[in-house]
Scaffold this motif. Sequence first.
Motif, PDB file in Angstrom:
ATOM      1  N   ASP A  33       0.837  -1.281   0.186  1.00  0.00           N
ATOM      2  CA  ASP A  33      -0.024   0.162   0.108  1.00  0.00           C
ATOM      3  C   ASP A  33       0.574   1.277   0.151  1.00  0.00           C
ATOM      4  O   ASP A  33       0.753   2.071  -0.745  1.00  0.00           O
ATOM      5  N   ARG A  34       1.960   1.137   0.946  1.00  0.00           N
ATOM      6  CA  ARG A  34       2.864   2.388   1.086  1.00  0.00           C
ATOM      7  C   ARG A  34       3.549   2.863  -0.298  1.00  0.00           C
ATOM      8  O   ARG A  34       3.725   3.701  -0.753  1.00  0.00           O
ATOM      9  N   ARG A  35       4.343   1.471  -0.499  1.00  0.00           N
ATOM     10  CA  ARG A  35       5.188   1.748  -1.940  1.00  0.00           C
ATOM     11  C   ARG A  35       4.357   1.937  -3.237  1.00  0.00           C
ATOM     12  O   ARG A  35       5.039   2.670  -3.894  1.00  0.00           O
ATOM     13  N   ALA A  36       3.067   1.474  -3.272  1.00  0.00           N
ATOM     14  CA  ALA A  36       2.602   1.787  -4.235  1.00  0.00           C
ATOM     15  C   ALA A  36       1.909   3.164  -4.377  1.00  0.00           C
ATOM     16  O   ALA A  36       2.175   3.928  -5.561  1.00  0.00           O
ATOM     17  N   ALA A  37       1.920   3.887  -3.324  1.00  0.00           N
ATOM     18  CA  ALA A  37       1.331   5.426  -3.169  1.00  0.00           C
ATOM     19  C   ALA A  37       2.630   6.063  -3.424  1.00  0.00           C
ATOM     20  O   ALA A  37       2.407   7.151  -4.360  1.00  0.00           O
ATOM     21  N   ALA A  38       3.785   5.562  -2.954  1.00  0.00           N
ATOM     22  CA  ALA A  38       5.217   6.436  -3.190  1.00  0.00           C
ATOM     23  C   ALA A  38       5.405   6.242  -4.744  1.00  0.00           C
ATOM     24  O   ALA A  38       5.738   7.461  -5.267  1.00  0.00           O
ATOM     25  N   ALA A  39       5.089   5.035  -5.553  1.00  0.00           N
ATOM     26  CA  ALA A  39       5.464   5.171  -6.802  1.00  0.00           C
ATOM     27  C   ALA A  39       4.451   6.099  -7.600  1.00  0.00           C
ATOM     28  O   ALA A  39       4.799   6.562  -8.728  1.00  0.00           O
ATOM     29  N   MET A  40       3.255   6.191  -7.190  1.00  0.00           N
ATOM     30  CA  MET A  40       2.207   7.030  -7.801  1.00  0.00           C
ATOM     31  C   MET A  40       2.926   8.580  -7.756  1.00  0.00           C
ATOM     32  O   MET A  40       2.699   9.397  -8.506  1.00  0.00           O
ATOM     33  N   LEU A  41       3.212   8.958  -6.600  1.00  0.00           N
ATOM     34  CA  LEU A  41       3.920  10.166  -6.023  1.00  0.00           C
ATOM     35  C   LEU A  41       4.764  10.494  -7.176  1.00  0.00           C
ATOM     36  O   LEU A  41       5.030  11.639  -7.376  1.00  0.00           O
ATOM     37  N   ASP A  42       5.734   9.457  -7.069  1.00  0.00           N
ATOM     38  CA  ASP A  42       6.773   9.706  -8.091  1.00  0.00           C
ATOM     39  C   ASP A  42       6.456  10.188  -9.643  1.00  0.00           C
ATOM     40  O   ASP A  42       7.223  10.530 -10.340  1.00  0.00           O
ATOM     41  N   HIS A  43       5.371   9.425  -9.810  1.00  0.00           N
ATOM     42  CA  HIS A  43       4.904   9.422 -11.293  1.00  0.00           C
ATOM     43  C   HIS A  43       4.331  10.925 -11.138  1.00  0.00           C
ATOM     44  O   HIS A  43       3.760  11.244 -12.553  1.00  0.00           O
ATOM     45  N   GLY A  44       4.041  11.722 -10.443  1.00  0.00           N
ATOM     46  CA  GLY A  44       3.519  13.134 -10.423  1.00  0.00           C
ATOM     47  C   GLY A  44       1.874  13.100 -10.004  1.00  0.00           C
ATOM     48  O   GLY A  44       1.554  14.220 -10.042  1.00  0.00           O
ATOM     49  N   LEU A  45       1.373  12.088  -9.667  1.00  0.00           N
ATOM     50  CA  LEU A  45       0.219  12.120  -9.223  1.00  0.00           C
ATOM     51  C   LEU A  45      -0.212  13.007  -8.013  1.00  0.00           C
ATOM     52  O   LEU A  45       0.745  12.516  -6.751  1.00  0.00           O
ATOM     53  N   ARG A  46      -1.009  13.731  -7.769  1.00  0.00           N
ATOM     54  CA  ARG A  46      -1.288  14.426  -6.507  1.00  0.00           C
ATOM     55  C   ARG A  46      -2.804  14.386  -6.127  1.00  0.00           C
ATOM     56  O   ARG A  46      -3.426  15.015  -5.149  1.00  0.00           O
ATOM     57  N   HIS A  47      -3.670  13.521  -6.867  1.00  0.00           N
ATOM     58  CA  HIS A  47      -5.002  13.381  -6.518  1.00  0.00           C
ATOM     59  C   HIS A  47      -5.307  11.830  -6.444  1.00  0.00           C
ATOM     60  O   HIS A  47      -4.962  11.040  -7.322  1.00  0.00           O
ATOM     61  N   PHE A  48      -5.749  11.549  -5.193  1.00  0.00           N
ATOM     62  CA  PHE A  48      -5.795  10.238  -4.943  1.00  0.00           C
ATOM     63  C   PHE A  48      -7.516   9.608  -4.593  1.00  0.00           C
ATOM     64  O   PHE A  48      -8.136  10.687  -3.656  1.00  0.00           O
ATOM     65  N   LEU A  49      -7.756   8.681  -4.951  1.00  0.00           N
ATOM     66  CA  LEU A  49      -8.910   8.123  -4.357  1.00  0.00           C
ATOM     67  C   LEU A  49      -8.754   6.809  -3.689  1.00  0.00           C
ATOM     68  O   LEU A  49      -8.130   5.870  -4.045  1.00  0.00           O
ATOM     69  N   VAL A  50      -9.192   6.815  -2.273  1.00  0.00           N
ATOM     70  CA  VAL A  50      -8.557   5.550  -1.495  1.00  0.00           C
ATOM     71  C   VAL A  50      -9.755   4.799  -1.240  1.00  0.00           C
ATOM     72  O   VAL A  50     -10.484   5.194  -0.596  1.00  0.00           O
ATOM     73  N   LEU A  51      -9.846   3.705  -1.542  1.00  0.00           N
ATOM     74  CA  LEU A  51     -11.015   2.690  -1.109  1.00  0.00           C
ATOM     75  C   LEU A  51     -10.735   1.899   0.103  1.00  0.00           C
ATOM     76  O   LEU A  51     -10.605   0.761   0.073  1.00  0.00           O
ATOM     77  N   GLY A  52     -10.875   2.570   1.013  1.00  0.00           N
ATOM     78  CA  GLY A  52     -10.437   1.999   2.533  1.00  0.00           C
ATOM     79  C   GLY A  52      -8.927   2.042   3.049  1.00  0.00           C
ATOM     80  O   GLY A  52      -8.273   1.652   2.111  1.00  0.00           O
ATOM     81  N   THR A  53      -8.882   2.609   4.064  1.00  0.00           N
ATOM     82  CA  THR A  53      -7.749   2.292   4.760  1.00  0.00           C
ATOM     83  C   THR A  53      -7.363   0.765   5.408  1.00  0.00           C
ATOM     84  O   THR A  53      -6.084   0.667   5.926  1.00  0.00           O
ATOM     85  N   GLY A  54      -8.367   0.240   5.850  1.00  0.00           N
ATOM     86  CA  GLY A  54      -8.410  -1.135   6.423  1.00  0.00           C
ATOM     87  C   GLY A  54      -7.954  -0.861   7.931  1.00  0.00           C
ATOM     88  O   GLY A  54      -7.421  -1.597   8.727  1.00  0.00           O
ATOM     89  N   GLY A  55      -8.205   0.530   8.631  1.00  0.00           N
ATOM     90  CA  GLY A  55      -7.951   0.760   9.873  1.00  0.00           C
ATOM     91  C   GLY A  55      -6.764   1.527  10.023  1.00  0.00           C
ATOM     92  O   GLY A  55      -6.387   2.113  11.136  1.00  0.00           O
ATOM     93  N   LEU A  56      -5.885   1.646   8.935  1.00  0.00           N
ATOM     94  CA  LEU A  56      -4.770   2.406   9.125  1.00  0.00           C
ATOM     95  C   LEU A  56      -4.795   3.875   9.012  1.00  0.00           C
ATOM     96  O   LEU A  56      -4.500   4.689   7.562  1.00  0.00           O
ATOM     97  N   SER A  57      -5.632   4.533   9.638  1.00  0.00           N
ATOM     98  CA  SER A  57      -5.892   5.909   9.437  1.00  0.00           C
ATOM     99  C   SER A  57      -5.173   6.970  10.356  1.00  0.00           C
ATOM    100  O   SER A  57      -5.749   8.108  10.547  1.00  0.00           O
ATOM    101  N   ILE A  58      -4.125   6.593  10.939  1.00  0.00           N
ATOM    102  CA  ILE A  58      -3.364   7.399  11.743  1.00  0.00           C
ATOM    103  C   ILE A  58      -2.237   8.302  10.942  1.00  0.00           C
ATOM    104  O   ILE A  58      -1.206   7.835  10.448  1.00  0.00           O
ATOM    105  N   TRP A  59      -2.668   9.656  10.955  1.00  0.00           N
ATOM    106  CA  TRP A  59      -1.664  10.572  10.011  1.00  0.00           C
ATOM    107  C   TRP A  59      -0.461  10.748  10.867  1.00  0.00           C
ATOM    108  O   TRP A  59       0.455  11.024  10.226  1.00  0.00           O
ATOM    109  N   ALA A  60      -0.769  10.794  12.301  1.00  0.00           N
ATOM    110  CA  ALA A  60       0.513  11.031  13.042  1.00  0.00           C
ATOM    111  C   ALA A  60       1.656  10.281  13.133  1.00  0.00           C
ATOM    112  O   ALA A  60       2.950  10.340  13.097  1.00  0.00           O
TER     113      ALA A  60
END
Length: 281
Positions: free
Chosen positions: A52-79
């Motif tokens: 999940d995290r590495r795929a998101a990093a690959a998208m950021l590296d590709h220049g994407l800045r708009h995201f649709l997230v279909l559930g965090t599975g409980g991993l919702s802690i920003w801090a």
Amino acid sequence: MHVDIESPRRDAVADYLLDGHLNTTVDRLFADRLLADYPQLPRLAIAAATWDRRAAAAMLDHGLRHFLVLGTGGLSIWAHSSTLTDLHNAGARILLFEHDPVTQHLHSCIDHGAAAGRAHVLCLPTHRHHNLAATPAVTHLLTAGAPLGILATGLLRPAGICLAAILALLNSAPSGSRAATTQLITHGTNDQDHIYASLVARFAEAGIPLAVENRLAADQLLGNFAHITTDAVMSAALDQDAASPLMRTALLGHRDPRSSTVALRPGSERAIHLGGRREGR
């Protein structure tokens, strides 16, 4: 949405498999009974969270800045160190659909307004995801013109969010969009699948139906998209004694219109097995 606190919750079970603390006795008892028969589950959960995290990093590296997230599975802690933290730190705009109202509530308790103005957290029953593109907030993302990153990477993704629905969103998204998926799969052709079927049945009996695809059906669906090669090697320590296939990951983009077929490139997809072995196709 009604919350049954006397039954195990999907996100809480996933949290427990990752050694988290956002779960109750009911969730832990259910998970512990599963772990007695399927001790590989925590490693699979770690692998899914890593992907999940590495795929998101690959998208950021590709220049994407708009995201649709279909559930965090409980991993919702920003801090803490998480995918959402990475997206927030990159200044991404995020539309997040949680399936559990408890998890949605945790955002307001934990996020502390850190993503105010950029992250929109909604709670939507999984049976309504078949028409997700008609939800106004999603329609806006699909028609805004900016490439979209779609994250559907939860290990315990609800049965109501099928692979075809996720890929339909990618197909409707602007050029340059990407989708990352984690998909439970089964061959459906040998005795080893009975072990896997038993696992899925126990989740269903607990009111936690899982999104599962037959391998051939998944291959056909995924074959309509370009498989993006990344260096996202999942770091879970996995055994080598394979049983039937259990989990497959993919990072997908639109297929080149000049090509009539798409070949899977090495490293573009990984399958993790119930017995623990990981294979690239």
